[in-house]
Design a protein around this motif. Structure first.
Motif, short mmCIF file in Angstrom:
data_model
loop_
_atom_site.label_atom_id
_atom_site.label_comp_id
_atom_site.label_asym_id
_atom_site.label_seq_id
_atom_site.Cartn_x
_atom_site.Cartn_y
_atom_site.Cartn_z
N GLY A 132 -5.11 10.35 13.38
CA GLY A 132 -4.86 9.47 14.39
C GLY A 132 -4.84 8.03 13.90
O GLY A 132 -3.90 7.28 14.39
N LEU A 133 -5.56 7.88 12.94
CA LEU A 133 -5.66 6.32 12.41
C LEU A 133 -4.65 6.06 11.51
O LEU A 133 -3.95 4.81 11.41
N ALA A 134 -4.34 7.25 10.63
CA ALA A 134 -3.21 6.94 9.53
C ALA A 134 -2.05 7.13 10.12
O ALA A 134 -1.11 6.75 8.93
N VAL A 135 -1.59 7.27 11.22
CA VAL A 135 -0.09 7.46 11.67
C VAL A 135 0.55 5.71 11.37
O VAL A 135 0.05 5.12 11.92
N SER A 136 1.59 6.03 10.84
CA SER A 136 2.13 4.66 10.69
C SER A 136 3.11 4.16 11.69
O SER A 136 3.60 4.87 12.62
#
Length: 181
Positions: A177-181
């Motif tokens: 969820g945090l790494a989605v660009s």
């Protein structure tokens, strides 16, 4: 004979003019890359304020420091009069505030948001018609005052919680969820 309302409006316009002159003077003093770097570093400490207001606070605080009204050359925490009261602090008698621009907003409504000409300003307490979308928009600015913590007395300012490294297993999907660009 001018009415009280006209006098109030004229006084507000004069203060806004004075504020604009102060801001122009502050920007004119930023002549080198080093000056701009210091101004931007200072502004980063006051992210909730506009760059214009941070420059105004910076220059007015420098003047207060030179006059011996504050102990430090750089303000640490600024707030409005009522904000200080909610924090259990009171502005010390004789401490002039730092004048800044405060936004004045209005509420606008329309049934067709894509049509720029369809927006109408809502009166105080007026409710939108069924099916209308409501948005707030800045319509002007007014002069307002803030004070540095060193210009107040009272309860200690609560310290923000210190960052600490989390321990244990992260919840499933957190990294994705945090790494989605």
């Amino acid at each position: 004979m001018a009415t009280t309302r006209e006098n109030t409006q004229a006084a507000r316009e004069a203060k806004l003019g004075e504020l604009h002159e102060r801001l122009t003077g502050a920007v004119e003093q930023l002549v080198s890359g080093e000056d701009w770097a210091r101004a931007l570093a200072f502004a980063a400490r006051f992210r909730a304020r506009s760059f214009s207001n941070t420059l105004l606070i910076w220059t007015q605080h420098a003047g207060a420091y030179e006059a011996g009204r504050v102990p430090e050359p750089v303000p640490s925490y600024v707030a409005g009069y009522r904000q200080w009261q909610t924090l259990g602090r009171q502005v010390q008698k004789g401490q002039p505030g730092y004048m800044i621009f405060a936004p004045v907003t209005g509420r606008f409504a329309t049934a067709t948001p894509s049509d720029a000409d369809s927006w109408r300003r809502l009166g105080k307490g007026e409710k939108p018609r069924p099916g209308e979308v409501v948005r707030s928009k800045m319509i002007t600015a007014r002069p307002a005052y803030v004070w540095d913590v060193s210009q107040t007395a009272g309860d200690p300012i609560p310290e923000p919680p210190a960052a600490r490294l989390l321990e244990g297993q992260a919840p499933a999907g957190l990294w994705e969820g945090l790494a989605v660009s």
